[in-house]
Design a protein around this motif. Structure first.
Motif, mmCIF file in Angstrom:
data_model
loop_
_atom_site.group_PDB
_atom_site.id
_atom_site.type_symbol
_atom_site.label_atom_id
_atom_site.label_comp_id
_atom_site.label_asym_id
_atom_site.label_seq_id
_atom_site.Cartn_x
_atom_site.Cartn_y
_atom_site.Cartn_z
ATOM 1 N N VAL A 35 0.806 -1.227 0.000
ATOM 2 C CA VAL A 35 0.000 0.000 0.000
ATOM 3 C C VAL A 35 0.837 1.276 0.000
ATOM 4 O O VAL A 35 0.297 2.373 -0.033
ATOM 5 N N GLY A 36 2.137 1.143 0.050
ATOM 6 C CA GLY A 36 2.976 2.334 0.079
ATOM 7 C C GLY A 36 4.397 2.019 0.463
ATOM 8 O O GLY A 36 5.083 1.261 -0.230
ATOM 9 N N PHE A 37 4.827 2.564 1.604
ATOM 10 C CA PHE A 37 6.214 2.416 2.038
ATOM 11 C C PHE A 37 6.271 2.232 3.554
ATOM 12 O O PHE A 37 5.475 2.807 4.291
ATOM 13 N N GLU A 38 7.250 1.453 3.988
ATOM 14 C CA GLU A 38 7.501 1.287 5.417
ATOM 15 C C GLU A 38 8.815 1.953 5.767
ATOM 16 O O GLU A 38 9.818 1.759 5.082
ATOM 17 N N ILE A 39 8.808 2.721 6.840
ATOM 18 C CA ILE A 39 10.007 3.397 7.316
ATOM 19 C C ILE A 39 10.316 2.908 8.726
ATOM 20 O O ILE A 39 9.444 2.887 9.598
ATOM 21 N N SER A 40 11.554 2.506 8.939
ATOM 22 C CA SER A 40 12.011 2.094 10.264
ATOM 23 C C SER A 40 12.957 3.155 10.807
ATOM 24 O O SER A 40 13.742 3.748 10.066
ATOM 25 N N THR A 41 12.891 3.391 12.123
ATOM 26 C CA THR A 41 13.702 4.430 12.739
ATOM 27 C C THR A 41 14.748 3.840 13.681
ATOM 28 O O THR A 41 14.688 2.665 14.053
ATOM 29 N N LYS A 42 15.667 4.685 14.072
ATOM 30 C CA LYS A 42 16.757 4.269 14.953
ATOM 31 C C LYS A 42 16.240 3.755 16.286
ATOM 32 O O LYS A 42 16.829 2.852 16.892
ATOM 33 N N SER A 43 15.125 4.293 16.761
ATOM 34 C CA SER A 43 14.570 3.877 18.051
ATOM 35 C C SER A 43 13.812 2.561 17.966
ATOM 36 O O SER A 43 13.344 2.050 18.983
ATOM 37 N N GLY A 44 13.661 2.023 16.746
ATOM 38 C CA GLY A 44 12.973 0.742 16.573
ATOM 39 C C GLY A 44 11.527 0.853 16.135
ATOM 40 O O GLY A 44 10.848 -0.157 15.962
ATOM 41 N N GLU A 45 11.050 2.069 15.934
ATOM 42 C CA GLU A 45 9.664 2.268 15.484
ATOM 43 C C GLU A 45 9.547 1.937 13.996
ATOM 44 O O GLU A 45 10.506 2.052 13.236
ATOM 45 N N LYS A 46 8.328 1.543 13.593
ATOM 46 C CA LYS A 46 8.020 1.307 12.184
ATOM 47 C C LYS A 46 6.760 2.073 11.829
ATOM 48 O O LYS A 46 5.779 2.057 12.572
ATOM 49 N N PHE A 47 6.800 2.736 10.697
ATOM 50 C CA PHE A 47 5.659 3.517 10.231
ATOM 51 C C PHE A 47 5.410 3.194 8.763
ATOM 52 O O PHE A 47 6.334 2.891 8.013
ATOM 53 N N GLU A 48 4.167 3.289 8.365
ATOM 54 C CA GLU A 48 3.809 3.037 6.973
ATOM 55 C C GLU A 48 3.034 4.219 6.420
ATOM 56 O O GLU A 48 2.200 4.814 7.115
ATOM 57 N N GLY A 49 3.339 4.568 5.181
ATOM 58 C CA GLY A 49 2.660 5.674 4.538
ATOM 59 C C GLY A 49 2.428 5.403 3.068
ATOM 60 O O GLY A 49 3.175 4.656 2.437
ATOM 61 N N LYS A 50 1.371 6.029 2.533
ATOM 62 C CA LYS A 50 1.098 5.874 1.109
ATOM 63 C C LYS A 50 2.189 6.550 0.272
ATOM 64 O O LYS A 50 2.585 6.042 -0.778
ATOM 65 N N LYS A 51 2.638 7.707 0.744
ATOM 66 C CA LYS A 51 3.642 8.481 0.015
ATOM 67 C C LYS A 51 4.762 8.883 0.969
ATOM 68 O O LYS A 51 4.559 8.985 2.179
ATOM 69 N N ILE A 52 5.947 9.139 0.393
ATOM 70 C CA ILE A 52 7.103 9.561 1.159
ATOM 71 C C ILE A 52 7.660 10.854 0.557
ATOM 72 O O ILE A 52 7.750 10.984 -0.666
ATOM 73 N N ILE A 53 8.002 11.796 1.426
ATOM 74 C CA ILE A 53 8.727 12.996 1.003
ATOM 75 C C ILE A 53 10.057 13.028 1.752
ATOM 76 O O ILE A 53 10.073 13.025 2.988
#
Length: 305
Positions: free
Chosen positions: A91-109
């Motif tokens: 459905v879009g993109f997954e972003i992982s962060t240094k703190s271990g969080e994961k987020f998903e979004g339709k679009k990325i800027i």
């Protein structure tokens, strides 16, 4: 979806370009996440210039005010973290962060900026953005008509000298080694009273980032008030290229007039896309990208009806 939180748009980088994109999207009723690590490239710069209504303000004050205004929109969230990886999803993109969080979004800027590679000259880093500067439109007025140097060589040095000569007649090119200027260039520079110094620089002598002189490795020195330098850079975030975004020959992310990269659903704005490094340019590009992403989301919704 594990513990991932889903957003319409994830903006990586929360300085001028990222906040500008977020405002356009927040006003378009989009759920937006801004991820920012709090390490702007202009953190040492005392004042921001050439930006109407904010001329002479500190860079931090401008971004702090912008952040307050942007976060008044209830659909925008901001987290202090560092995005370390990204991948495509259904459905879009997954972003992982240094703190271990994961987020998903339709679009990325990506408003992630660039990282300057500073030369290993003592004092250079301490003066960068203060009296060792990159842009006469941002800083030239403040160092007008003073003893000024250009740290460059060859064609780059020659063209920069032509530009900077508009602000001062006290100009020297420091090639920091054997000159690569042509004979014709040397003659033209001489006719304009612009000297060329080939000595190896050992140290920039300064007081709290303000240059007083250059000390050379042979023991000589030169008094100086300002030094223009164009330094190499790398992209601050590796994620765009991991996703397949193309870069230009100069190393910038390739974007179209709407700030869209070569990967569908991925946009970029700010210093990571252009040599025009200014607050005003970043804000403009951020506004364009935010509006373009919103329009793309509208078009997709209409197509699925």
């Amino acid at each position: 979806m594990e513990n991932k939180k889903f957003f319409d748009v994830i903006i990586i980088g929360g300085s001028y370009a990222g906040l500008s994109a977020a405002m356009a999207l927040g006003r378009s009723l989009r759920n937006v996440l801004i991820i920012d690590a709090g390490d702007p490239c202009n953190k040492q710069t005392p004042k921001s210039h050439n930006f109407i209504t904010q001329d002479g303000e500190t860079p931090a004050a401008i971004s702090d005010k912008a952040k307050v205004q942007v976060l008044k929109y209830p659909t925008i969230q901001f987290i202090n973290d560092f995005a370390v990886s990204g991948s495509k999803t259904k459905v879009g993109f997954e972003i992982s962060t240094k703190s271990g969080e994961k987020f998903e979004g339709k679009k990325i800027i990506f408003a992630t900026g660039i990282k300057d590679i500073l030369p290993k000259i003592d004092g250079f880093a301490e003066c960068w953005g203060i009296s060792v500067i990159h842009c006469p439109y941002c800083h030239g007025y403040e160092v007008r008509r003073v003893k000024t140097g250009i740290l460059a060589n060859g064609d780059d040095a020659f063209e920069t000298a032509k530009l900077i000569s508009n602000w001062t007649n006290h100009l020297t090119i420091f090639t920091n080694g054997k000159s690569e200027l042509t004979q014709n260039q040397m003659e033209e520079l001489g006719n304009k009273n612009i000297s060329v110094n080939e000595l190896l620089i050992g140290e920039i002598e300064h007081t709290e980032g303000y240059i007083s002189r250059l000390n050379f490795k042979n023991g000589d020195s030169a008094t100086l008030n300002a030094l223009y330098a164009r330094v190499p850079f790398i992209q601050k975030s590796k994620i765009p290229q991991e996703l397949g975004c193309e870069v230009t020959e100069q190393g910038y992310l390739k974007v179209d007039m709407f700030q869209k990269t070569t990967i569908s659903g991925v946009y970029a704005c700010g210093d990571n896309t252009t040599f025009m490094r200014s607050v005003a340019q970043a804000i403009y590009a951020g506004g364009v990208s935010g509006s373009a992403v919103n329009m793309e989301l509208i078009q997709e919704k209409w197509s699925n009806l």
